[in-house]
Design a protein around this motif. Structure first.
Motif, PDB file in Angstrom:
ATOM      1  N   LEU A  16       0.856  -1.177   0.000  1.00  0.00           N
ATOM      2  CA  LEU A  16       0.000   0.000   0.000  1.00  0.00           C
ATOM      3  C   LEU A  16       0.896   1.232   0.000  1.00  0.00           C
ATOM      4  O   LEU A  16       1.522   1.547   1.008  1.00  0.00           O
ATOM      5  N   ASP A  17       0.983   1.909  -1.138  1.00  0.00           N
ATOM      6  CA  ASP A  17       1.807   3.114  -1.235  1.00  0.00           C
ATOM      7  C   ASP A  17       0.893   4.335  -1.137  1.00  0.00           C
ATOM      8  O   ASP A  17       0.097   4.603  -2.025  1.00  0.00           O
ATOM      9  N   LEU A  18       1.006   5.042  -0.030  1.00  0.00           N
ATOM     10  CA  LEU A  18       0.156   6.221   0.195  1.00  0.00           C
ATOM     11  C   LEU A  18       0.838   7.530  -0.178  1.00  0.00           C
ATOM     12  O   LEU A  18       0.197   8.582  -0.099  1.00  0.00           O
ATOM     13  N   HIS A  19       2.101   7.481  -0.590  1.00  0.00           N
ATOM     14  CA  HIS A  19       2.806   8.713  -0.950  1.00  0.00           C
ATOM     15  C   HIS A  19       2.100   9.411  -2.108  1.00  0.00           C
ATOM     16  O   HIS A  19       1.832   8.799  -3.143  1.00  0.00           O
ATOM     17  N   GLY A  20       1.761  10.673  -1.876  1.00  0.00           N
ATOM     18  CA  GLY A  20       1.082  11.454  -2.898  1.00  0.00           C
ATOM     19  C   GLY A  20      -0.426  11.261  -2.946  1.00  0.00           C
ATOM     20  O   GLY A  20      -1.109  11.948  -3.704  1.00  0.00           O
ATOM     21  N   ARG A  21      -0.964  10.346  -2.157  1.00  0.00           N
ATOM     22  CA  ARG A  21      -2.409  10.113  -2.147  1.00  0.00           C
ATOM     23  C   ARG A  21      -3.094  11.196  -1.328  1.00  0.00           C
ATOM     24  O   ARG A  21      -2.609  11.609  -0.286  1.00  0.00           O
ATOM     25  N   ARG A  22      -4.238  11.654  -1.798  1.00  0.00           N
ATOM     26  CA  ARG A  22      -5.052  12.661  -1.106  1.00  0.00           C
ATOM     27  C   ARG A  22      -6.223  11.923  -0.480  1.00  0.00           C
ATOM     28  O   ARG A  22      -7.056  11.375  -1.195  1.00  0.00           O
ATOM     29  N   VAL A  23      -6.278  11.924   0.853  1.00  0.00           N
ATOM     30  CA  VAL A  23      -7.186  11.053   1.590  1.00  0.00           C
ATOM     31  C   VAL A  23      -8.218  11.856   2.379  1.00  0.00           C
ATOM     32  O   VAL A  23      -7.870  12.787   3.109  1.00  0.00           O
ATOM     33  N   LEU A  24      -9.465  11.454   2.242  1.00  0.00           N
ATOM     34  CA  LEU A  24     -10.561  11.979   3.058  1.00  0.00           C
ATOM     35  C   LEU A  24     -10.851  10.958   4.146  1.00  0.00           C
ATOM     36  O   LEU A  24     -11.090   9.789   3.855  1.00  0.00           O
ATOM     37  N   ILE A  25     -10.821  11.394   5.399  1.00  0.00           N
ATOM     38  CA  ILE A  25     -11.136  10.520   6.530  1.00  0.00           C
ATOM     39  C   ILE A  25     -12.634  10.581   6.792  1.00  0.00           C
ATOM     40  O   ILE A  25     -13.217  11.668   6.861  1.00  0.00           O
ATOM     41  N   ILE A  26     -13.246   9.407   6.951  1.00  0.00           N
ATOM     42  CA  ILE A  26     -14.675   9.297   7.233  1.00  0.00           C
ATOM     43  C   ILE A  26     -14.870   8.539   8.537  1.00  0.00           C
ATOM     44  O   ILE A  26     -14.231   7.512   8.764  1.00  0.00           O
ATOM     45  N   ASP A  27     -15.770   9.047   9.386  1.00  0.00           N
ATOM     46  CA  ASP A  27     -16.154   8.315  10.582  1.00  0.00           C
ATOM     47  C   ASP A  27     -17.609   8.631  10.893  1.00  0.00           C
ATOM     48  O   ASP A  27     -18.191   9.550  10.324  1.00  0.00           O
ATOM     49  N   ASP A  28     -18.166   7.869  11.804  1.00  0.00           N
ATOM     50  CA  ASP A  28     -19.564   8.095  12.161  1.00  0.00           C
ATOM     51  C   ASP A  28     -19.721   9.256  13.118  1.00  0.00           C
ATOM     52  O   ASP A  28     -20.564  10.118  12.930  1.00  0.00           O
ATOM     53  N   VAL A  29     -18.886   9.319  14.178  1.00  0.00           N
ATOM     54  CA  VAL A  29     -19.048  10.326  15.218  1.00  0.00           C
ATOM     55  C   VAL A  29     -17.713  10.991  15.519  1.00  0.00           C
ATOM     56  O   VAL A  29     -16.687  10.325  15.634  1.00  0.00           O
ATOM     57  N   LEU A  30     -17.737  12.316  15.667  1.00  0.00           N
ATOM     58  CA  LEU A  30     -16.600  13.065  16.179  1.00  0.00           C
ATOM     59  C   LEU A  30     -16.955  13.472  17.601  1.00  0.00           C
ATOM     60  O   LEU A  30     -17.910  14.219  17.819  1.00  0.00           O
ATOM     61  N   ALA A  31     -16.199  12.954  18.554  1.00  0.00           N
ATOM     62  CA  ALA A  31     -16.442  13.279  19.967  1.00  0.00           C
ATOM     63  C   ALA A  31     -15.281  14.140  20.459  1.00  0.00           C
ATOM     64  O   ALA A  31     -15.239  15.335  20.175  1.00  0.00           O
ATOM     65  N   THR A  32     -14.305  13.556  21.135  1.00  0.00           N
ATOM     66  CA  THR A  32     -13.165  14.330  21.643  1.00  0.00           C
ATOM     67  C   THR A  32     -12.124  14.618  20.569  1.00  0.00           C
ATOM     68  O   THR A  32     -11.259  15.467  20.764  1.00  0.00           O
ATOM     69  N   GLY A  33     -12.174  13.899  19.463  1.00  0.00           N
ATOM     70  CA  GLY A  33     -11.239  14.118  18.357  1.00  0.00           C
ATOM     71  C   GLY A  33      -9.958  13.313  18.442  1.00  0.00           C
ATOM     72  O   GLY A  33      -9.142  13.350  17.525  1.00  0.00           O
ATOM     73  N   GLY A  34      -9.750  12.568  19.520  1.00  0.00           N
ATOM     74  CA  GLY A  34      -8.514  11.813  19.683  1.00  0.00           C
ATOM     75  C   GLY A  34      -8.300  10.757  18.615  1.00  0.00           C
ATOM     76  O   GLY A  34      -7.191  10.619  18.084  1.00  0.00           O
ATOM     77  N   THR A  35      -9.338  10.027  18.288  1.00  0.00           N
ATOM     78  CA  THR A  35      -9.220   8.981  17.270  1.00  0.00           C
ATOM     79  C   THR A  35      -8.969   9.599  15.899  1.00  0.00           C
ATOM     80  O   THR A  35      -8.095   9.137  15.151  1.00  0.00           O
ATOM     81  N   ALA A  36      -9.704  10.637  15.559  1.00  0.00           N
ATOM     82  CA  ALA A  36      -9.519  11.295  14.260  1.00  0.00           C
ATOM     83  C   ALA A  36      -8.125  11.899  14.149  1.00  0.00           C
ATOM     84  O   ALA A  36      -7.473  11.785  13.100  1.00  0.00           O
ATOM     85  N   ALA A  37      -7.638  12.527  15.209  1.00  0.00           N
ATOM     86  CA  ALA A  37      -6.294  13.116  15.187  1.00  0.00           C
ATOM     87  C   ALA A  37      -5.234  12.030  15.018  1.00  0.00           C
ATOM     88  O   ALA A  37      -4.251  12.222  14.287  1.00  0.00           O
ATOM     89  N   ALA A  38      -5.427  10.889  15.661  1.00  0.00           N
ATOM     90  CA  ALA A  38      -4.495   9.772  15.499  1.00  0.00           C
ATOM     91  C   ALA A  38      -4.524   9.251  14.066  1.00  0.00           C
ATOM     92  O   ALA A  38      -3.479   8.905  13.505  1.00  0.00           O
ATOM     93  N   ALA A  39      -5.704   9.202  13.456  1.00  0.00           N
ATOM     94  CA  ALA A  39      -5.815   8.763  12.062  1.00  0.00           C
ATOM     95  C   ALA A  39      -5.066   9.717  11.137  1.00  0.00           C
ATOM     96  O   ALA A  39      -4.383   9.279  10.203  1.00  0.00           O
TER      97      ALA A  39
END
Length: 164
Positions: free
Chosen positions: A101-124
């Protein structure tokens, strides 16, 4: 079409169950379309374990991109890229494959169901950045505004379809 479950997973928590919305064909289509509108040039969608997988796959299909599952620690065979982060009650880890899996140069949109404290999203975000991707933003179905999860994501573009 959201069910409130009091005292789950522990006393005092009001769990927001999105299952009824996702089980409704029209609801799922509306959510998928709205989240896909947040793509901002992304060429890959990353869904966070576990409900983010459902939404991320639907959005990727709508956009004609691939989907990447960001897994909880210990669910993938090695080697992996990993990111450990703090929770209220300890730590957790997110992982993605390091091989094939080569992610260099890939533009990624993160999707999740709920944003609460933001810790999981920030780690992602950190996980994807460390793997060479560029995160274009995050999109969530539900944001728990009182927990101020946006602050954990700094200036990154965050879209929520519903805020409570």
């Amino acid at each position: 079409m959201m069910r409130q479950v009091p005292d789950f997973p522990e006393p005092g928590i009001q769990f927001k169950d999105l299952t009824p919305l996702l089980a409704d064909a029209h609801g799922l289509a509306a959510v998928t379309d709205a989240l896909a509108g947040c793509a901002a040039g992304a060429d890959l969608v990353a869904g966070i374990d576990a409900r983010g997988f459902l939404l991320g796959a639907a959005v990727a299909l709508r956009l004609g991109t691939g989907v990447l599952a960001i897994r909880k620690g210990g669910k993938l065979p090695p080697p992996v890229h990993s990111q450990t982060y703090e929770l209220e009650y300890g730590t957790a880890t997110l992982e993605i494959p390091a091989d094939g899996l080569d992610l260099h140069g890939r533009r990624v949109l993160i999707i999740d169901d709920v944003l609460a404290t933001g810790g999981t999203a920030a780690a992602a975000v950190r996980l994807l950045d460390d793997a060479g991707a560029t995160v274009t933003g995050a999109a969530v179905l539900l944001e728990l505004s009182a927990l101020n999860g946006r602050a954990a994501l700094g200036s990154m573009a965050v879209t929520s379809l519903h805020r409570v």
